[in-house]
Write a protein that holds these residues in place. Structure first.
Motif, PDB file in Angstrom:
ATOM      1  N   GLU A  79       0.674  -1.077   0.057  1.00 28.30           N
ATOM      2  CA  GLU A  79      -0.178  -0.023   0.109  1.00 28.30           C
ATOM      3  C   GLU A  79       0.898   1.406  -0.122  1.00 28.30           C
ATOM      4  O   GLU A  79       2.084   1.030   0.203  1.00 28.30           O
ATOM      5  N   THR A  81       0.268   4.153   1.763  1.00 34.31           N
ATOM      6  CA  THR A  81       0.532   5.336   2.962  1.00 34.31           C
ATOM      7  C   THR A  81       1.457   5.340   3.817  1.00 34.31           C
ATOM      8  O   THR A  81       1.901   6.585   4.113  1.00 34.31           O
ATOM      9  N   ARG A 108      -0.072  -7.992  -2.845  1.00 37.20           N
ATOM     10  CA  ARG A 108      -0.414  -8.378  -1.727  1.00 37.20           C
ATOM     11  C   ARG A 108      -0.631 -10.029  -2.035  1.00 37.20           C
ATOM     12  O   ARG A 108      -1.293 -10.303  -2.951  1.00 37.20           O
ATOM     13  N   GLU A 110      -2.618 -12.288  -1.511  1.00 42.36           N
ATOM     14  CA  GLU A 110      -4.064 -12.690  -1.020  1.00 42.36           C
ATOM     15  C   GLU A 110      -4.483 -13.852  -1.799  1.00 42.36           C
ATOM     16  O   GLU A 110      -4.042 -13.914  -3.141  1.00 42.36           O
ATOM     17  N   TYR A 117      -6.459  -9.177  -6.667  1.00 43.65           N
ATOM     18  CA  TYR A 117      -5.230  -9.600  -7.279  1.00 43.65           C
ATOM     19  C   TYR A 117      -3.736  -9.481  -6.323  1.00 43.65           C
ATOM     20  O   TYR A 117      -4.150  -8.936  -5.233  1.00 43.65           O
ATOM     21  N   GLU A 126      -3.184  11.597  -0.353  1.00 48.20           N
ATOM     22  CA  GLU A 126      -2.913  11.746   1.038  1.00 48.20           C
ATOM     23  C   GLU A 126      -2.681  13.320   1.361  1.00 48.20           C
ATOM     24  O   GLU A 126      -2.127  13.832   0.619  1.00 48.20           O
ATOM     25  N   ARG A 255     -12.042  -1.081   9.162  1.00 52.77           N
ATOM     26  CA  ARG A 255     -10.793  -1.126   8.203  1.00 52.77           C
ATOM     27  C   ARG A 255      -9.682  -2.019   8.533  1.00 52.77           C
ATOM     28  O   ARG A 255      -9.601  -2.326  10.001  1.00 52.77           O
ATOM     29  N   TYR A 259      -3.393   1.614  11.323  1.00 51.41           N
ATOM     30  CA  TYR A 259      -3.293   2.908  11.664  1.00 51.41           C
ATOM     31  C   TYR A 259      -4.158   4.148  11.663  1.00 51.41           C
ATOM     32  O   TYR A 259      -4.084   5.186  11.957  1.00 51.41           O
ATOM     33  N   TYR A 260      -5.523   3.537  11.513  1.00 51.68           N
ATOM     34  CA  TYR A 260      -6.526   4.599  11.470  1.00 51.68           C
ATOM     35  C   TYR A 260      -7.008   4.882  12.746  1.00 51.68           C
ATOM     36  O   TYR A 260      -6.809   4.203  13.952  1.00 51.68           O
TER      37      TYR A 260
HETATM   38  P1  HAM Z   1      -7.055  -0.719   1.415  1.00 49.27           P
HETATM   39  O1  HAM Z   1      -8.502  -0.856   1.764  1.00 49.27           O
HETATM   40  O2  HAM Z   1      -6.178  -1.769   1.861  1.00 49.27           O
HETATM   41  O3  HAM Z   1      -6.512   0.760   1.800  1.00 49.27           O
HETATM   42  O4  HAM Z   1      -7.082  -0.806  -0.282  1.00 49.27           O
HETATM   43  C1  HAM Z   1      -7.781   0.405  -0.883  1.00 49.27           C
HETATM   44  C2  HAM Z   1      -8.299  -0.258  -2.179  1.00 49.27           C
HETATM   45  O5  HAM Z   1      -7.229  -0.715  -2.925  1.00 49.27           O
HETATM   46  C3  HAM Z   1      -9.361  -1.126  -1.782  1.00 49.27           C
HETATM   47  O6  HAM Z   1     -10.647  -0.470  -1.451  1.00 49.27           O
HETATM   48  C4  HAM Z   1      -9.388  -1.826  -3.298  1.00 49.27           C
HETATM   49  O7  HAM Z   1     -10.345  -1.088  -4.204  1.00 49.27           O
HETATM   50  C5  HAM Z   1      -8.052  -1.914  -3.727  1.00 49.27           C
HETATM   51  N1  HAM Z   1      -7.292  -3.012  -3.378  1.00 49.27           N
HETATM   52  C6  HAM Z   1      -6.973  -3.602  -2.017  1.00 49.27           C
HETATM   53  N2  HAM Z   1      -6.517  -4.863  -2.084  1.00 49.27           N
HETATM   54  C7  HAM Z   1      -6.810  -5.185  -3.664  1.00 49.27           C
HETATM   55  C8  HAM Z   1      -6.330  -6.392  -4.129  1.00 49.27           C
HETATM   56  N3  HAM Z   1      -5.743  -7.696  -3.607  1.00 49.27           N
HETATM   57  N4  HAM Z   1      -6.696  -6.702  -5.426  1.00 49.27           N
HETATM   58  C9  HAM Z   1      -7.484  -5.428  -6.077  1.00 49.27           C
HETATM   59  N5  HAM Z   1      -7.585  -4.288  -5.570  1.00 49.27           N
HETATM   60  C10 HAM Z   1      -7.428  -4.245  -4.082  1.00 49.27           C
HETATM   61  C11 HAM Z   1      -5.147   1.072   1.545  1.00 49.27           C
HETATM   62  O8  HAM Z   1      -4.740   0.668   0.742  1.00 49.27           O
HETATM   63  C12 HAM Z   1      -4.806   2.376   2.315  1.00 49.27           C
HETATM   64  N6  HAM Z   1      -3.477   2.596   2.191  1.00 49.27           N
HETATM   65  C13 HAM Z   1      -5.542   3.448   2.039  1.00 49.27           C
HETATM   66  C14 HAM Z   1      -5.521   4.780   2.604  1.00 49.27           C
HETATM   67  C15 HAM Z   1      -4.861   5.734   2.028  1.00 49.27           C
HETATM   68  N7  HAM Z   1      -5.741   4.967   3.718  1.00 49.27           N
HETATM   69  C16 HAM Z   1      -5.160   6.434   3.890  1.00 49.27           C
HETATM   70  N8  HAM Z   1      -4.598   6.704   2.904  1.00 49.27           N
END
Ligand code: HAM
Length: 415
Positions: A79, A81, A108, A110, A117, A126, A255, A259-260
């Protein structure tokens, strides 16, 4: 044959991907955000310290990277952030709020499924270094206007919640543990029981219907906010309403990353199936975990591009990216190939899109190709045209054709 890595995909056409990225860039410019880029490889420790050891991402989904002959523990970023916060601190950024966005791949490990994916892409925003709850509202408005007004989507909803300050959360976690130890709470599954001890709030993410049923009776964080937090939470909702953003309050929205705090949100859509969130974020505090002396209150969100593409494709109101008219240039024999390249060169220098069919195919086969690539016009050059310094211009739609002097071709096609 060597196949691609499980959970990754080949983009054989980037038209929609680029369209969405470009619209996002233009949108961010209107809000005066700067585009930045951080590395794809980062120290593993960056995420261990910020996302939390017991989160799914750090606990089981990291892609570890090993440089040959090096013992550094590196990883592919899951990610953006934590890297953005690292960049803020490491580069000594002094002007706050630091309003930045970035676009790029995340990783990731997963279990792959529809919309999930192992390599995916995020549009990330941000706002680093602000306590003002008006920024929470502005960020949500920014995202909603992007989806609704710019991309003309209407097949989604927004859910919001408030996780309180650190004090509120600690007190609330104790209450939740108490509940999970109670007669009713003990009925939750093994994973939830594990989460109770390691990452309590995540019990709300359990998909098991029985656990969900039990958790409807759990205390709600929203009933346990301190006075300041209650005020902030009320203010966010009021202002969103004033700015005509529709939302649903979901007290179980916690979430997945540690960190939230305070306001959190997800944009979701039924179109996407089980992985319904296509954008998520909220307020966070992680600078001190990364070594800062003072807290740096911040907020942000990330949009999953693959999921946004799915949503866009399912939307009836999509403003499809307009493609430039394409010209297929056809030398009728090998003798006209160089001339075809010369004419193509002149047209391209004027910004016209030209596909030069110089593979020595028959006219019939070149016509089939022109149809397949969606050419608007075929520009044919045979021996007669070559001698007369002309080109036969044929509309692929009406079949009408006329000979045009090579020297007049740009003007003719541009009109
Ligand atoms: P997150 O909820 O882990 O948040 O991911 C944000 C978005 O990334 C998800 O809503 C989804 O659309 C997409 N996403 C996550 N994992 C996958 C995956 N394996 N395959 C496809 N799409 C995916 C964050 O990443 C935080 N950094 C968001 C944030 C920014 N919070 C504060 N600032």
């Amino acid at each position: 044959m060597v196949s691609r890595v499980k959970g990754t995909r080949d983009f054989l056409d980037l038209v929609l991907f680029n369209f969405l990225s470009d619209e996002f860039r233009q949108h961010m410019a209107v809000y005066n955000f700067d585009e930045i880029a951080t590395p794809i490889i980062e120290p593993l420790e960056l995420f261990q310290r910020s996302l939390g050891d017991y989160t799914d991402v750090v606990g089981k989904e990291m892609f570890l990277v090993q440089g040959m002959g090096s013992s550094d523990k590196l990883c592919l970023r899951p990610e953006a952030t934590a890297p953005v916060t690292r960049a803020f601190l490491e580069n000594g950024i002094q002007t706050t709020p630091w309003n930045v966005f970035s676009i790029g791949p995340m990783f990731r490990h997963e279990r792959p499924q529809k919309g999930r994916y192992r390599q995916f892409h995020q549009l990330n925003v941000e706002v680093v270094g602000t306590e003002s709850a008006a920024r929470d509202v502005e960020l949500i408005v920014l995202l909603d206007r992007l989806f609704h007004d710019r991309l003309l989507l209407n097949n989604y909803g927004l859910t919001i919640n408030f996780l309180g300050c650190a004090d509120d959360r600690n007190k609330y976690k104790a209450l939740l543990v108490q509940f999970l130890n109670s007669e009713t709470g003990r009925g939750v599954c093994d994973t939830c029981q594990q989460r109770r001890d390691q990452n309590t709030l995540r019990v709300f993410d359990c998909k098991n219907p029985k656990c969900q049923e039990i958790l409807t009776q759990a205390p709600s964080i929203l009933d346990h906010l301190c006075g300041d937090c209650q005020g902030e939470w009320g203010g966010i909702q009021e202002r969103l309403e004033l700015l005509s953003v529709s939302f649903t309050v979901k007290p179980s929205l916690v979430r997945g990353l540690d960190y939230y705090n305070k306001g959190v949100f997800e944009f979701v859509s039924d179109v996407l199936g089980a992985q319904s969130a296509f954008c998520a974020g909220g307020r966070y505090e992680l600078a001190q975990q990364l070594g800062a002396r003072k807290p740096v209150p911040s907020l942000g969100a990330a949009i999953g591009i693959e999921r946004l593409m799915m949503l866009f494709e399912a939307s009836e109101r999509r403003p499809l990216p307009e493609k430039k008219a394409l010209y297929a240039i056809m030398p009728l024999s090998e003798e006209q190939q160089v001339l075809a390249l010369l004419v193509a060169d002149t047209l391209r220098a004027e910004g016209l899109a030209v596909d030069a069919l110089v593979d020595g195919s028959s006219l019939k086969s070149m016509m089939r190709t022109a149809n397949r690539i969606g050419a608007a016009y075929a520009l044919m050059i045979g021996e007669d045209e070559q001698k007369a310094r002309e080109v036969m211009v044929r509309s692929m739609v009406t079949g009408e054709q006329e000979r045009v002097a090579q020297i007049d071709l740009v003007a003719y096609l541009s009109k």
